[in-house]
Design an enzyme around this catalytic site. Structure first.
Site, mmCIF file in Angstrom:
data_model
loop_
_atom_site.group_PDB
_atom_site.id
_atom_site.type_symbol
_atom_site.label_atom_id
_atom_site.label_comp_id
_atom_site.label_asym_id
_atom_site.label_seq_id
_atom_site.Cartn_x
_atom_site.Cartn_y
_atom_site.Cartn_z
ATOM 1 N N SER A 138 -6.738 -12.036 -1.947
ATOM 2 C CA SER A 138 -6.238 -12.815 -3.051
ATOM 3 C C SER A 138 -5.996 -14.295 -2.537
ATOM 4 O O SER A 138 -5.120 -14.322 -1.602
ATOM 5 C CB SER A 138 -4.761 -12.393 -3.439
ATOM 6 N N THR A 167 -1.040 0.140 0.273
ATOM 7 C CA THR A 167 -0.145 -0.062 -0.767
ATOM 8 C C THR A 167 -0.059 1.206 -1.551
ATOM 9 O O THR A 167 1.312 1.889 -1.746
ATOM 10 C CB THR A 167 -0.316 -1.151 -1.662
ATOM 11 N N ASN A 198 -0.589 -9.203 -4.849
ATOM 12 C CA ASN A 198 -1.486 -9.861 -4.288
ATOM 13 C C ASN A 198 -2.191 -9.280 -3.021
ATOM 14 O O ASN A 198 -1.527 -9.797 -1.994
ATOM 15 C CB ASN A 198 -1.339 -11.351 -4.331
ATOM 16 N N GLU A 199 -3.072 -8.544 -3.111
ATOM 17 C CA GLU A 199 -3.580 -7.841 -1.820
ATOM 18 C C GLU A 199 -4.482 -8.770 -1.099
ATOM 19 O O GLU A 199 -4.865 -9.661 -1.750
ATOM 20 C CB GLU A 199 -4.332 -6.379 -2.230
ATOM 21 N N PRO A 200 -4.692 -8.180 0.128
ATOM 22 C CA PRO A 200 -5.770 -9.172 0.862
ATOM 23 C C PRO A 200 -7.008 -9.415 0.068
ATOM 24 O O PRO A 200 -7.546 -8.647 -0.811
ATOM 25 C CB PRO A 200 -6.337 -8.297 1.946
#
Ligand code: PGA
Length: 250
Positions: free
Chosen positions: A148, A163, A144-146
């Site tokens: 999310s 990532t 869950n990247e920025p």
């Protein structure tokens, strides 16, 4: 805070073993949310040791892994299926029918249904009792990247460039790192009864500080953990080095 990762890993593994045994004595399953990467490896090593030396059985354990790259063949060197087999499942008595890992081989048009089914299987198992987490330097939990949000569930995501860069060495070059992944959502993670996040090393200290002391924001999905009632961060001194604990009221 712990002197080193192995002390922290032992604490987490002992908590898991206690929970697994309590559930087994009650004739009940224990549902674990599992993570990959370098961070949880010490926990898995300790669980394997307890299985070998201390009669710990994982026959009542049901597992759900956080994520998998997409696309990804299960026998590829970077596959999280392979990681879990090599680092835990091949060495303990967990039943293969109780293991769940997002599938990196399904056709793209079937991913949505796969993700809905993954959520249904977690619910049918009674929800996750204890979720293990690492944290990425972007503040991701799972993938869950920025951006999310707290209401996200299992789905396909686009990986952040930080990532992908952090994974480049493992893939022998950035060009080989997939652009997508399938991950449990922030909401899926927050639904777990207990959450244990581990962070080790100086390179995690800045994101640990922002996660623990900063405002809750979708720019750093790990900050949503502040809203959870039973979350613990287990860190070595290096990862904790930027925390100003006199300022930490949360
Ligand atoms: P790591 O990855 O355990 O390999 O540091 C953690 C993460 O990206 O969640």
């Amino acid at each position: 805070m712990f002197k080193n990762a192995s002390e922290a890993s032992q604490v987490v593994a002992t908590e898991i073993a206690t929970l697994v045994r309590e559930r087994a004595s009650a004739g009940k399953p224990c549902v674990l949310g599992l993570a990959t990467g370098s961070t949880p490896m010490g926990v898995y090593r300790e669980l394997i040791r307890m299985h070998r030396d201390e009669n710990l059985s994982l026959r009542n354990v049901v597992t759900f892994n956080l994520d998998e790259y997409f696309p990804m063949a299960p026998d590829a060197a970077q596959s999280y299926v392979r990681f879990m087999n090599e680092n835990l499942f091949d060495h303990v008595d967990v039943l293969s029918e109780n293991v769940h890992i997002p599938d990196g081989t399904i056709a793209e048009e079937s991913v949505g249904k796969f993700c809905d089914d993954y959520e249904s299987k977690i619910a049918a198992a009674g929800g996750i009792d204890l979720q293990l987490l690492g944290i990425g330097r972007t503040g991701h939990i799972g993938f869950n990247e920025p951006r999310s949000d707290a209401d996200t569930v299992t789905r396909m995501v686009v990986l952040n460039s930080v990532t992908r860069n952090d994974a480049a060495e493992n893939f022998d070059g950035l060009e080989n790192v997939p652009h997508h992944a399938v991950t449990m959502g922030v909401q899926t993670i927050l639904n777990a009864q207990r959450i244990r996040l581990m962070a080790y090393g100086e390179h995690k200290s800045a994101i640990v500080e922002r996660t623990v002391c900063g405002d809750i924001t979708e720019s750093i999905p790990a900050t949503f953990l502040q809203q959870h009632g039973d979350v613990r961060f287990l860190m070595d001194d290096a990862a904790a080095s930027k925390l100003n604990l006199s300022n930490t009221s949360k």
